[in-house]
Scaffold this motif. Structure first.
Motif, PDB file in Angstrom:
ATOM      1  N   LEU A 122      11.459   0.913  -3.725  1.00  0.00           N
ATOM      2  CA  LEU A 122      10.458   0.236  -4.537  1.00  0.00           C
ATOM      3  C   LEU A 122       9.659   1.233  -5.369  1.00  0.00           C
ATOM      4  O   LEU A 122       9.309   0.958  -6.528  1.00  0.00           O
ATOM      5  N   ALA A 123       9.377   2.395  -4.801  1.00  0.00           N
ATOM      6  CA  ALA A 123       8.617   3.410  -5.536  1.00  0.00           C
ATOM      7  C   ALA A 123       9.357   3.865  -6.792  1.00  0.00           C
ATOM      8  O   ALA A 123       8.734   4.110  -7.830  1.00  0.00           O
ATOM      9  N   GLU A 124      10.684   3.972  -6.720  1.00  0.00           N
ATOM     10  CA  GLU A 124      11.464   4.378  -7.893  1.00  0.00           C
ATOM     11  C   GLU A 124      11.324   3.376  -9.035  1.00  0.00           C
ATOM     12  O   GLU A 124      11.141   3.750 -10.193  1.00  0.00           O
ATOM     13  N   ARG A 138       7.738   3.454 -10.526  1.00  0.00           N
ATOM     14  CA  ARG A 138       7.484   4.585 -11.428  1.00  0.00           C
ATOM     15  C   ARG A 138       8.031   4.305 -12.824  1.00  0.00           C
ATOM     16  O   ARG A 138       7.430   4.681 -13.840  1.00  0.00           O
ATOM     17  N   ALA A 139       9.172   3.644 -12.888  1.00  0.00           N
ATOM     18  CA  ALA A 139       9.792   3.369 -14.181  1.00  0.00           C
ATOM     19  C   ALA A 139       9.140   2.188 -14.894  1.00  0.00           C
ATOM     20  O   ALA A 139       9.072   2.159 -16.132  1.00  0.00           O
ATOM     21  N   PHE A 140       8.651   1.223 -14.123  1.00  0.00           N
ATOM     22  CA  PHE A 140       8.105  -0.016 -14.687  1.00  0.00           C
ATOM     23  C   PHE A 140       6.977  -0.478 -13.771  1.00  0.00           C
ATOM     24  O   PHE A 140       7.182  -1.316 -12.903  1.00  0.00           O
ATOM     25  N   PRO A 141       5.770   0.085 -13.917  1.00  0.00           N
ATOM     26  CA  PRO A 141       4.683  -0.137 -12.941  1.00  0.00           C
ATOM     27  C   PRO A 141       4.391  -1.614 -12.708  1.00  0.00           C
ATOM     28  O   PRO A 141       4.235  -2.403 -13.641  1.00  0.00           O
ATOM     29  N   LEU A 142       4.302  -1.980 -11.411  1.00  0.00           N
ATOM     30  CA  LEU A 142       4.177  -3.370 -10.991  1.00  0.00           C
ATOM     31  C   LEU A 142       2.832  -3.695 -10.353  1.00  0.00           C
ATOM     32  O   LEU A 142       2.683  -4.757  -9.739  1.00  0.00           O
ATOM     33  N   GLN A 143       1.856  -2.786 -10.466  1.00  0.00           N
ATOM     34  CA  GLN A 143       0.532  -3.012  -9.875  1.00  0.00           C
ATOM     35  C   GLN A 143       0.660  -3.409  -8.403  1.00  0.00           C
ATOM     36  O   GLN A 143       0.178  -4.454  -7.969  1.00  0.00           O
ATOM     37  N   LEU A 144       1.296  -2.564  -7.635  1.00  0.00           N
ATOM     38  CA  LEU A 144       1.623  -2.904  -6.250  1.00  0.00           C
ATOM     39  C   LEU A 144       0.398  -3.099  -5.371  1.00  0.00           C
ATOM     40  O   LEU A 144       0.494  -3.730  -4.314  1.00  0.00           O
ATOM     41  N   GLY A 145      -0.740  -2.585  -5.774  1.00  0.00           N
ATOM     42  CA  GLY A 145      -1.935  -2.691  -4.938  1.00  0.00           C
ATOM     43  C   GLY A 145      -2.676  -4.002  -5.058  1.00  0.00           C
ATOM     44  O   GLY A 145      -3.637  -4.236  -4.310  1.00  0.00           O
ATOM     45  N   ALA A 190       0.819  -1.213   0.000  1.00  0.00           N
ATOM     46  CA  ALA A 190       0.000   0.000   0.000  1.00  0.00           C
ATOM     47  C   ALA A 190       0.851   1.261   0.000  1.00  0.00           C
ATOM     48  O   ALA A 190       0.478   2.277  -0.597  1.00  0.00           O
ATOM     49  N   ALA A 191       1.983   1.224   0.687  1.00  0.00           N
ATOM     50  CA  ALA A 191       2.817   2.422   0.823  1.00  0.00           C
ATOM     51  C   ALA A 191       4.273   2.055   0.566  1.00  0.00           C
ATOM     52  O   ALA A 191       5.057   1.880   1.512  1.00  0.00           O
TER      53      ALA A 191
END
Length: 385
Positions: free
Chosen positions: A169-171, A174-181, A163-164
């Motif tokens: 990991l955020a970097e 942003r470059a290669f979205p991983l659908q973290l949610g 979630a946060a």
């Protein structure tokens, strides 16, 4: 037979960086390439000298991060095969799950988290993704190992949705979205449970060998006591040491079978890997009964092994090594090796993050040597077995 909810390498979402001329080295799937890139990485090799439970063990019998990761991979591949999943993806995720660990295990991680408090913090899971995506650079055309989307996704959220995400990991996201949610693939969920099964049981094995745990303590757990009675019935005259090894094997077998049966039940009706991601809860799981027993076993290990007074004292000495190294490198860049010194940013937080990258990549032995080289000595008693 591939299950409908399995990840399919032919349907991979690709890699962050396109490869000129395509992927031409041998008849391997995308996930086989991922696994092989991990196995051939420097970060993976360094796991042989990084702490699992016992810090810098003197004996050859105790597990390190490398041997633990190999054991996790074996369990993951077994369960993936039974469930019709992609074995290579599960195996690769299992092999990679700990490569973000710094020297001295969780003691080292806590020290780096404290040192990095003003620079975004430190988390070994996020750092593992940072290693394979940005730090490990064996290729001419791009940064990192350029793993598939499915491998990076599984590494990023094998514990579940994020979630946060922290800065590291955020970097990457942003470059290669991983659908973290969302939840990860079933292969990633199986790799995560394989980690639990491996350390729940192999840490018992090491704890018994080191004398930190006793059979009498273990038999206070009903789950263990029942299996022990079975071992005694089958092998009444075997030496106690062999009986204990049999007990650990039985525990692993029972837990693996439980996960396979329960996961097959919860996955029934799911038609794709994306439905696994959108399920809203973990699909791979223990049964309710086994989940209770597993939590009791884990609580037992924390109370009697991980928080054993000797372990705590040794961990504090290890934490001191990491804290002293971070302070030295921050105060005097000349204490860094030339390659790292030349690439050290001038501004924060990039400067501290670069120092953290260097320390996190160290083995236990190298960190101790660096402490001696800078300060003339390292804390005594860095190994308690």
């Amino acid at each position: 037979m591939r299950a409908p909810y399995a990840s399919d390498p032919e349907q991979s979402r690709g890699r962050e960086f396109a490869t000129a001329g395509g992927e031409v080295r041998g008849p391997r799937t995308a996930f086989q390439r991922d696994r092989d890139r991990i196995v051939h990485s420097t970060a993976f090799r360094r796991l042989r000298s990084k702490t699992q439970v016992f810090i810098a063990p003197d004996g050859d019998f105790y597990r390190t991060r490398l041997t633990h990761s190999l054991e996790v991979a074996q369990i993951a591949r077994t369960m993936a095969r039974a469930l019709g999943l992609d074995e290579d993806l599960s195996e690769g995720l299992a092999l990679a799950h700990d490569i973000g660990h710094p020297p001295f295990g969780h003691a080292g991680e806590r020290a780096l988290a404290d040192a990095m408090a003003q620079a975004g913090g430190y988390d070994h899971n996020a750092h593992a993704v940072r290693i394979v995506a940005r730090i490990e650079n064996p290729y001419c055309d791009h940064e990192g190992l350029n793993l598939s989307w499915e491998m990076l996704e599984g590494m990023a959220k094998h514990n579940g949705p994020v979630a946060a995400p922290g800065w590291a990991l955020a970097e990457i996201d942003r470059a290669f979205p991983l659908q973290l949610g969302t939840w990860p693939s079933l292969e990633a969920q199986i790799a995560n449970l394989s980690d639990d099964i491996a350390y729940d049981n192999h840490d018992i094995d090491d704890g018994l060998r080191a004398g930190f745990l006793s059979l009498d303590q273990l038999l206070a757990l009903d789950f263990v006591a029942e299996l022990w009675r079975g071992v005694e019935r089958r092998h009444p005259h075997a030496p106690r040491e062999r009986q204990l090894r049999e007990l650990v094997r039985d525990q692993i077998g029972v837990m693996v079978r439980d996960v396979v049966v329960e996961t097959a039940r919860t996955a029934a009706g799911l038609a794709s890997a994306d439905e696994v991601r959108d399920a809203g809860a973990a699909t791979a799981r223990f049964s309710e009964t086994m989940a209770v027993e597993e939590r009791r076993l884990k609580a037992f290990l924390y109370e009697n092994l991980y928080y054993h007074p000797e372990q705590i004292a040794t961990a504090e000495r290890a934490r001191e090594v990491i804290a002293k190294l971070f302070a030295a490198y921050s105060q005097d860049a000349n204490t860094l090796p030339r390659h790292w010194r030349e690439q050290l940013p001038a501004e924060e937080p990039a400067r501290s993050r670069r120092i953290c990258d260097f320390i996190a990549g160290m083995t236990d032995r190298y960190a101790t040597q660096q402490c001696v080289a800078i300060y003339g000595r390292a804390p005594e008693g860095l190994s308690n077995v």
